[in-house]
Design a protein around this motif. Structure first.
Motif, mmCIF file in Angstrom:
data_model
loop_
_atom_site.group_PDB
_atom_site.id
_atom_site.type_symbol
_atom_site.label_atom_id
_atom_site.label_comp_id
_atom_site.label_asym_id
_atom_site.label_seq_id
_atom_site.Cartn_x
_atom_site.Cartn_y
_atom_site.Cartn_z
ATOM 1 N N GLU A 21 12.668 5.934 -6.241
ATOM 2 C CA GLU A 21 12.149 5.599 -4.916
ATOM 3 C C GLU A 21 12.024 4.092 -4.771
ATOM 4 N N ASP A 36 12.782 -5.535 -5.283
ATOM 5 C CA ASP A 36 12.173 -4.284 -4.821
ATOM 6 C C ASP A 36 11.145 -3.772 -5.821
ATOM 7 N N HIS A 61 10.053 1.275 -2.716
ATOM 8 C CA HIS A 61 8.849 1.144 -1.914
ATOM 9 C C HIS A 61 9.111 0.274 -0.683
ATOM 10 N N ASP A 62 8.204 0.341 0.276
ATOM 11 C CA ASP A 62 8.338 -0.467 1.490
ATOM 12 C C ASP A 62 8.457 -1.944 1.148
ATOM 13 N N ARG A 63 9.306 -2.652 1.902
ATOM 14 C CA ARG A 63 9.553 -4.074 1.643
ATOM 15 C C ARG A 63 8.757 -4.955 2.601
ATOM 16 N N LYS A 64 8.349 -6.103 2.086
ATOM 17 C CA LYS A 64 7.738 -7.118 2.945
ATOM 18 C C LYS A 64 8.819 -7.803 3.779
ATOM 19 N N ASN A 100 11.330 -8.860 -0.795
ATOM 20 C CA ASN A 100 9.936 -9.216 -1.133
ATOM 21 C C ASN A 100 9.788 -10.642 -1.643
#
Length: 293
Positions: free
Chosen positions: A58, A42, A60-63, A73
């Motif tokens: 926080e 992450d 972050h957005d994951r692939k 990711n």
């Protein structure tokens, strides 16, 4: 506040790396209530007064996200399958391939322990290599005792986040030790009675190798088809995916429908019968799984 990547998760701590070093952090207090679980891989925002007292604030957005092993990711999966000890399992390999394809991860098939082969099994391995290359995959054959084979693997790892995955005892940790001897990762011999190895890797960790990262992960021998539906299964088989557009029906399952381009290719020898057989088995498993829920 700073940003970094979680490179290890162990005993409730997250080890976050950035250009300033590695920081031991705990998750933010409300993560549990918000059902947020940080994963290795992450990208996160964190704050730390020193190297051992920080908090992840926080995620972050994951692939993408894998459940087994728990990691986020990932760009590439090196699927390590031994030629022998334990015996090569095409069924399990195809299951792994579906799993990583469904998560938009590029697979590389790494056949290990080729030094154990005799003349007969060498021929069988050559057929396996040809089958999977024809299906559209990169295939490498390796032995930790043959330096040239290890060097073939190295370029695939540069500038990428890769996960080494495969069942226990196939030699994932041994391959990493060969790539980076100073790691000195624990390895164990195969159990002769059980035909499999012990779990020598007990947590997920991103290890820097050359200019990339590699995750050495706990071995496992089964996978659930999470995130794969009957409608998307064929998309996880490259040789079927490229032929599906030529099927008569848009939602063709490639099993009972007429004018199916996939079955035509199968009959013409362009698709391996073993791959198609596993596709049908996986379809039944997914449909049964769906009925249970």
């Amino acid at each position: 506040m700073a940003e970094g990547r979680i490179i290890k998760a162990l005993s409730g701590f997250y080890y976050v790396e950035n250009e300033d070093g590695i920081f031991q952090c705990r998750g933010r207090g409300n993560f549990r209530k918000r059902k947020i679980t940080p994963l290795v891989g992450d990208r996160v925002t964190f704050e730390a007064e020193n190297a051992t007292d920080g908090y992840v604030l926080e995620v972050h957005d994951r692939k993408n996200k894998l459940v087994r092993p728990p990691i986020a990711n990932v760009e590439q999966a090196v699927l390590v399958f031994s030629a022998q000890e334990p015996d090569f399992s095409p069924h399990l390999l195809d299951k792994f391939l579906v799993h990583v394809e469904a998560n938009d991860i590029e697979p590389v098939i790494c056949l290990s322990k080729i030094d154990l082969l005799d003349e007969e099994t060498e021929e069988a391995l050559a057929e396996v290599e040809t089958l999977y290359r024809n299906a559209g995959y990169e295939v490498l054959s390796t032995s930790i005792y043959v330096d040239e084979t290890i060097e073939l693997l190295r370029p695939y790892l540069r500038e990428r986040v890769s996960v080494f995955a495969g069942q226990s005892g196939v030699g994932k940790s041994s391959l990493l030790n060969a790539l980076k001897p100073e790691l000195n990762l624990e390895t164990n011999q195969i159990s002769k009675s059980l035909g499999r190895g012990k779990h020598t890797t007990r947590h997920v960790e991103l290890i820097p190798v050359d200019t990339g990262y590699v995750a050495d992960t706990p071995g496992f021998s089964s996978l659930d088809f999470q995130g794969v539906s009957p409608e998307t299964l064929a998309l996880c088989f490259p040789e079927m995916r490229e032929r599906s557009e030529d099927c008569r029906f848009r939602q063709c399952t490639h099993i009972n429908e007429p004018s199916c381009a996939v079955k035509e290719s199968l009959n013409e020898g362009e698709i391996a019968p073993s791959r198609y057989k596993h596709y049908v088995q996986f379809m039944q498993e997914i449909q049964n799984q769906k009925r249970r829920y």
